[in-house]
Design a protein around this motif. Structure first.
Motif, mmCIF file in Angstrom:
data_model
loop_
_atom_site.group_PDB
_atom_site.id
_atom_site.type_symbol
_atom_site.label_atom_id
_atom_site.label_comp_id
_atom_site.label_asym_id
_atom_site.label_seq_id
_atom_site.Cartn_x
_atom_site.Cartn_y
_atom_site.Cartn_z
ATOM 1 N N ASP A 56 0.840 -1.066 -0.122
ATOM 2 C CA ASP A 56 -0.057 0.049 0.133
ATOM 3 C C ASP A 56 0.916 1.308 0.005
ATOM 4 O OD1 ASP A 56 -2.519 -1.303 0.225
ATOM 5 O OD2 ASP A 56 -2.019 -1.766 2.165
ATOM 6 N N LEU A 57 0.725 2.068 -0.947
ATOM 7 C CA LEU A 57 1.517 3.209 -1.176
ATOM 8 C C LEU A 57 0.748 4.394 -0.824
ATOM 9 C CD1 LEU A 57 4.455 3.741 -2.123
ATOM 10 C CD2 LEU A 57 3.470 4.440 -4.504
ATOM 11 N N PRO A 58 1.215 5.504 -0.009
ATOM 12 C CA PRO A 58 0.760 6.631 0.508
ATOM 13 C C PRO A 58 0.250 7.402 -0.774
ATOM 14 C CG PRO A 58 2.382 6.297 1.918
ATOM 15 C CD PRO A 58 2.596 5.171 0.716
ATOM 16 N N SER A 59 1.018 7.630 -1.792
ATOM 17 C CA SER A 59 0.679 8.499 -3.033
ATOM 18 C C SER A 59 -0.131 7.939 -4.080
ATOM 19 C CB SER A 59 2.093 8.641 -3.773
ATOM 20 O OG SER A 59 2.644 7.514 -4.241
ATOM 21 N N HIS A 60 -0.793 6.541 -3.586
ATOM 22 C CA HIS A 60 -1.657 5.815 -4.321
ATOM 23 C C HIS A 60 -2.509 4.825 -3.506
ATOM 24 C CE1 HIS A 60 -3.703 4.650 -8.144
ATOM 25 N NE2 HIS A 60 -3.877 3.540 -7.646
ATOM 26 N N SER A 61 -3.178 5.593 -2.527
ATOM 27 C CA SER A 61 -3.891 4.956 -1.572
ATOM 28 C C SER A 61 -5.035 4.423 -1.762
ATOM 29 C CB SER A 61 -4.000 5.803 -0.410
ATOM 30 O OG SER A 61 -5.001 6.975 -0.828
ATOM 31 N N VAL A 62 -5.624 4.633 -3.084
ATOM 32 C CA VAL A 62 -7.137 3.986 -3.133
ATOM 33 C C VAL A 62 -6.747 2.796 -3.674
ATOM 34 C CG1 VAL A 62 -7.915 6.169 -4.286
ATOM 35 C CG2 VAL A 62 -6.565 4.830 -5.634
ATOM 36 N N HIS A 63 -5.731 2.033 -4.165
ATOM 37 C CA HIS A 63 -5.714 0.476 -4.323
ATOM 38 C C HIS A 63 -4.300 0.030 -3.928
ATOM 39 C CE1 HIS A 63 -8.426 2.099 -7.865
ATOM 40 N NE2 HIS A 63 -9.138 1.388 -7.091
ATOM 41 N N THR A 64 -4.343 -1.401 -3.752
ATOM 42 C CA THR A 64 -3.155 -1.909 -3.535
ATOM 43 C C THR A 64 -2.265 -2.218 -4.802
ATOM 44 O OG1 THR A 64 -4.077 -2.871 -1.496
ATOM 45 C CG2 THR A 64 -2.151 -3.942 -2.519
ATOM 46 N N LEU A 65 -0.893 -2.144 -4.782
ATOM 47 C CA LEU A 65 -0.192 -2.307 -5.676
ATOM 48 C C LEU A 65 0.389 -3.752 -5.702
ATOM 49 C CD1 LEU A 65 1.830 0.934 -5.874
ATOM 50 C CD2 LEU A 65 -0.505 0.299 -6.941
ATOM 51 N N GLN A 66 0.889 -4.371 -6.824
ATOM 52 C CA GLN A 66 1.389 -5.668 -7.075
ATOM 53 C C GLN A 66 2.691 -5.641 -7.769
ATOM 54 O OE1 GLN A 66 -1.211 -8.487 -9.401
ATOM 55 N NE2 GLN A 66 0.046 -10.204 -8.779
ATOM 56 N N LEU A 67 3.834 -6.399 -7.370
ATOM 57 C CA LEU A 67 4.860 -6.481 -7.670
ATOM 58 C C LEU A 67 4.649 -7.328 -9.111
ATOM 59 C CD1 LEU A 67 7.898 -6.094 -7.044
ATOM 60 C CD2 LEU A 67 8.104 -8.404 -6.447
ATOM 61 N N ARG A 68 5.599 -6.748 -10.063
ATOM 62 C CA ARG A 68 5.504 -6.970 -11.513
ATOM 63 C C ARG A 68 6.825 -7.137 -11.911
ATOM 64 N NH1 ARG A 68 0.588 -6.084 -14.512
ATOM 65 N NH2 ARG A 68 1.754 -6.703 -16.301
ATOM 66 N N SER A 69 7.149 -8.257 -12.778
ATOM 67 C CA SER A 69 8.569 -8.418 -13.436
ATOM 68 C C SER A 69 8.790 -8.162 -14.901
ATOM 69 C CB SER A 69 8.868 -10.076 -12.917
ATOM 70 O OG SER A 69 8.020 -10.665 -13.792
ATOM 71 N N LYS A 70 7.752 -7.617 -15.470
ATOM 72 C CA LYS A 70 8.170 -6.806 -16.734
ATOM 73 C C LYS A 70 7.868 -5.425 -16.987
ATOM 74 C CE LYS A 70 8.954 -11.176 -18.476
ATOM 75 N NZ LYS A 70 10.171 -11.639 -18.651
ATOM 76 N N PRO A 71 8.601 -4.759 -17.646
ATOM 77 C CA PRO A 71 8.623 -3.345 -17.684
ATOM 78 C C PRO A 71 7.041 -3.003 -18.206
ATOM 79 C CG PRO A 71 10.664 -4.067 -18.621
ATOM 80 C CD PRO A 71 9.673 -5.227 -18.504
ATOM 81 N N ASP A 72 6.737 -1.968 -17.551
ATOM 82 C CA ASP A 72 5.287 -1.240 -18.059
ATOM 83 C C ASP A 72 5.676 0.254 -18.073
ATOM 84 O OD1 ASP A 72 3.081 -3.144 -18.461
ATOM 85 O OD2 ASP A 72 3.610 -3.882 -16.408
ATOM 86 N N ASN A 73 6.062 0.672 -19.172
ATOM 87 C CA ASN A 73 6.298 2.220 -19.412
ATOM 88 C C ASN A 73 7.170 2.827 -18.429
ATOM 89 O OD1 ASN A 73 6.051 4.684 -20.772
ATOM 90 N ND2 ASN A 73 3.872 4.571 -20.456
ATOM 91 N N PHE A 74 6.799 3.928 -17.795
ATOM 92 C CA PHE A 74 7.482 4.649 -16.700
ATOM 93 C C PHE A 74 6.951 4.726 -15.568
ATOM 94 C CE2 PHE A 74 7.734 6.519 -21.112
ATOM 95 C CZ PHE A 74 8.946 6.558 -21.531
ATOM 96 N N CYS A 75 7.921 4.916 -14.662
ATOM 97 C CA CYS A 75 7.458 5.111 -13.064
ATOM 98 C C CYS A 75 6.591 6.317 -13.008
ATOM 99 C CB CYS A 75 8.695 5.342 -12.357
ATOM 100 S SG CYS A 75 8.396 5.741 -10.461
ATOM 101 N N ASP A 76 5.424 6.398 -12.489
ATOM 102 C CA ASP A 76 4.597 7.685 -12.246
ATOM 103 C C ASP A 76 4.934 8.542 -11.202
ATOM 104 O OD1 ASP A 76 2.324 7.283 -14.228
ATOM 105 O OD2 ASP A 76 2.201 5.121 -13.319
ATOM 106 N N LEU A 77 5.903 8.269 -10.450
ATOM 107 C CA LEU A 77 6.404 9.198 -9.444
ATOM 108 C C LEU A 77 7.925 9.705 -9.895
ATOM 109 C CD1 LEU A 77 5.860 7.265 -6.154
ATOM 110 C CD2 LEU A 77 4.496 8.950 -7.482
ATOM 111 N N CYS A 78 8.926 9.075 -10.278
ATOM 112 C CA CYS A 78 10.052 9.788 -10.885
ATOM 113 C C CYS A 78 10.220 9.934 -12.380
ATOM 114 C CB CYS A 78 11.288 8.871 -10.303
ATOM 115 S SG CYS A 78 11.660 7.414 -10.978
ATOM 116 N N HIS A 79 9.239 9.380 -13.116
ATOM 117 C CA HIS A 79 9.214 9.237 -14.546
ATOM 118 C C HIS A 79 10.498 8.679 -15.335
ATOM 119 C CE1 HIS A 79 5.702 11.738 -13.650
ATOM 120 N NE2 HIS A 79 6.260 12.556 -12.912
ATOM 121 N N ARG A 80 11.065 7.719 -14.444
ATOM 122 C CA ARG A 80 12.321 7.031 -15.138
ATOM 123 C C ARG A 80 11.666 5.905 -15.698
ATOM 124 N NH1 ARG A 80 17.362 6.150 -11.445
ATOM 125 N NH2 ARG A 80 17.883 5.120 -13.205
ATOM 126 N N THR A 81 12.193 5.606 -16.974
ATOM 127 C CA THR A 81 11.853 4.163 -17.532
ATOM 128 C C THR A 81 12.065 3.112 -16.684
ATOM 129 O OG1 THR A 81 12.503 4.911 -19.796
ATOM 130 C CG2 THR A 81 12.405 2.678 -19.416
#
Length: 651
Positions: free
Chosen positions: A59-84
């Motif tokens: 559970d991430l404070p910056s995205h408190s509405v839903h639980t996040l799941q660990l993934r092992s394949k790239p999906d675009n950019f990070c929505d916080l630091c915006h790095r690939t």
């Protein structure tokens, strides 16, 4: 057992080995001060232990509405630091929201104050753009920079953090250099230095490193963060305590026999010196050039010996690896632990495999029961057959010819004597794990060594597939074209020399190591049959290893010019010359009367032995090869070559 690999399904699809490395993690794309992690050799994938222990859900404070799941394949950019995102990250499928591992723990701030290096605050610019980083890091790509709008400067997030004195102080006192403080440098190493880290010897390529100009002493960031231990007591490496000497010092390593120029571990009591990296040499391993375990020893003690890998002389006074069962077999430490020789498994405490690898059971002096044909017995025939094209070995698929063979008492199953003796499991120079002999191929495979297709027996381990001919190649390999010296597999030779048999570049070649003898033979040429039969001549054709002919000559099958210096087949009186490809064709490795699916179409393998050769439906020429394909369900749709088969889907 952990030594056999660890399964981390959330991190990587293959088994991974415990590993220590200060390289950038493929898991998160960042360096870590802790070298502990896991490594997949087949994919060259390294994951930090910290990353591998990441929970599956957060559970991430910056995205408190839903639980996040660990993934092992790239999906675009990070929505916080915006790095690939390079690999591991957390994702919300509902919101299409992605966060890399670093930001999940340490979200990037909107504003960064680095007043010690820049007098204005830097603000995260939330639009992806290509820019020249004013830290002069050299990285190029679309990212989200931190900007100083007053000075019109832009920096990568990592470069901003690297500018911070809290992360890299301008001066530091280091345990490996207590004479003077080391100063932070942000440019290339000084011209008077050798450009290498004093401790590890790696070339300094990082943007940041530490240097003492008084002593000409440099440290890269990996050694700053993880310096070598000042003393080590490791009974696997040496019986006494070893002391680290962080200085330029020419020495010969007692463990590997190679020279070093800096920072050894020393036992003053024994005058013993060892490279840092040799401390971790395994005690007991398997290498792909030998059938038994080889064990590490501090003194080889075998006079006038040569290394079982590189074939160069071994100094018996230094350390290396030796086989306890084969007296005289020794290997240099560096050769034994090369990535193309060793599978990375430490076998100390693991019993040597003793399972039965014999391929058949002896019934009597002339009869065996082979594991691939358990329903009937096979009887030995010593003289072979004069020549029957329909009598083919089920293992290599070649005609029986004049060789000794085993024939089934009750059916037409046949094995050459040599093929029948092929072990069920074996080590091979082209693979780091033992290969298993596989029979009863339902379709076909392509041998990785010679690139021929076959449906005979094959040696296999994972994706590595070798036909029984290439799989049976072992060192020393003696070929009739070069009977005076044996041949060996030296991987780097393939990068510089073409095959003397076909004048082509090949990924795997065998070569002579004798001085002045530079013969090179690819696996395809090395396993060509020495004698074949073809309709152009009533007598068997013999393989000729080239001639020093000055005139022009033509192939009697395709009627095209040929290079007489290349290998070719010739008849009894040497009046005919034929390309090896024209004699054998693309389908010589396929058993007649078998079926296979090639380029989505089903075919039957047939012998081209009729009085009138059929036409190939694709090239519209008469099929000249001995074995061709006939499309199932048709009366006259024949295919003569692999290339023509690729167009068969249009018919």
């Amino acid at each position: 057992m952990e030594s056999e690999g660890v399964s981390l399904p959330l991190i990587h699809e293959h088994l991974m080995m415990p590993w220590n490395d200060l390289r950038e993690g493929d898991c998160c794309g960042r360096l870590d001060s802790n070298s502990d992690g896991y490594y997949c050799k087949s994919c060259d994938f390294f994951a930090h232990r910290k990353c591998s222990e990441s929970p599956e859900y957060i559970d991430l404070p910056s995205h408190s509405v839903h639980t996040l799941q660990l993934r092992s394949k790239p999906d675009n950019f990070c929505d916080l630091c915006h790095r690939t995102i390079t690999n591991l990250h957390y994702r919300c499928e509902i919101c299409d929201f992605d966060v890399d591992l670093f930001c999940a723990k340490y979200p990037p701030p909107e504003v960064i104050d680095v007043s010690e290096t820049h007098h204005h605050k830097l603000t995260l610019f939330k639009e992806q753009t290509e820019f020249d980083c004013d830290a002069k890091c050299g990285k190029i790509g679309y990212e989200f920079p931190y900007k100083c709008h007053e000075c019109d400067l832009a920096f990568h997030l990592d470069c901003v953090l690297n500018l911070s004195e809290a992360k890299h102080p301008a001066e530091l006192n280091h345990t490996c250099h207590n004479l003077h403080p080391l100063k932070l440098h942000t440019s290339k190493p000084p011209s008077y230095s050798d450009g290498k880290c004093r401790l590890c010897g790696r070339e300094i390529k990082d943007r940041f490193f530490y240097h003492c100009s008084s002593c000409n002493f440099s440290l890269d960031m990996r050694c700053v963060l993880n310096p070598p231990l000042q003393s080590v007591l490791d009974l696997k490496a040496h019986a006494h305590q070893l002391i680290f000497r962080p200085r330029l010092y020419s020495f010969t390593c007692n463990a590997c026999g190679l020279s070093g120029d800096r920072s050894p571990y020393i036992c003053f009591q024994c005058d013993f010196m060892i490279h840092q990296e040799c401390l971790s040499l395994p005690r007991l391993i398997n290498i792909n050039r030998h059938d038994h375990h080889v064990s590490r020893t501090s003194v080889l003690g075998v006079v006038n010996s040569v290394c079982g890998v590189c074939r160069k002389k071994v100094d018996w006074t230094w350390g290396g690896y030796s086989c306890l069962r084969c007296l005289g077999y020794v290997v240099h430490s560096k050769c034994a632990t090369r990535t193309d020789m060793w599978n990375g498994k430490e076998l100390e405490g693991v019993p040597e495999e003793t399972e039965d690898i014999e391929p058949y059971v002896v019934i009597d002096d002339n009869t065996i029961q082979h594991f691939s044909h358990k329903e009937h017995y096979l009887r030995f025939h010593v003289n072979g057959l004069l020549w029957e094209k329909n009598k083919r070995c089920s293992a290599c698929t070649h005609p029986v010819c004049l060789q000794s063979f085993y024939g089934c008492i009750d059916c037409d199953f046949i094995l050459h004597q040599k093929c029948a003796e092929s072990p069920r499991r074996k080590w091979h120079v082209l693979h780091n794990d033992r290969l298993t002999l596989v029979t009863g191929i339902s379709d076909y495979f392509q041998c990785e060594a010679c690139r021929r297709i076959s449906n005979g027996f094959m040696y296999q381990c994972g994706d590595k597939e070798l036909d029984v001919l290439c799989g049976s190649v072992s060192e020393p390999f003696v070929h009739p074209s070069h009977p005076h010296h044996p041949l060996y597999y030296i991987p780097e030779v393939a990068e510089t020399k073409q095959c003397d048999g076909c004048n082509k570049w090949a990924p795997y070649v065998l070569t002579c190591i004798e001085s002045g003898c530079e013969i090179v033979i690819c696996f395809d040429c090395a396993t060509l049959p020495q004698v074949v039969k073809h309709r152009v001549d009533d007598y068997p054709l013999s393989l000729c290893y080239g001639e020093e002919a000055s005139g022009k000559c033509w192939c009697d099958i395709c009627e095209e010019m040929m290079n007489p210096k290349m290998w070719f087949y010739t008849c009894k009186d040497h009046r005919a010359s034929l390309h090896t490809k024209c004699v054998l064709g693309d389908f010589e490795g396929l058993m007649p009367r078998s079926t296979l699916k090639l380029f989505t179409r089903p075919f039957e393998v047939v012998l081209n032995n009729s009085l009138s050769r059929p036409f190939c439906r694709v090239c519209e020429s008469r099929c000249m090869y001995h074995i061709i394909l006939k499309m199932l369900g048709t009366l006259d749709l024949y295919i003569c070559s692999f290339e023509c088969a690729s167009y068969a889907e249009y018919f």
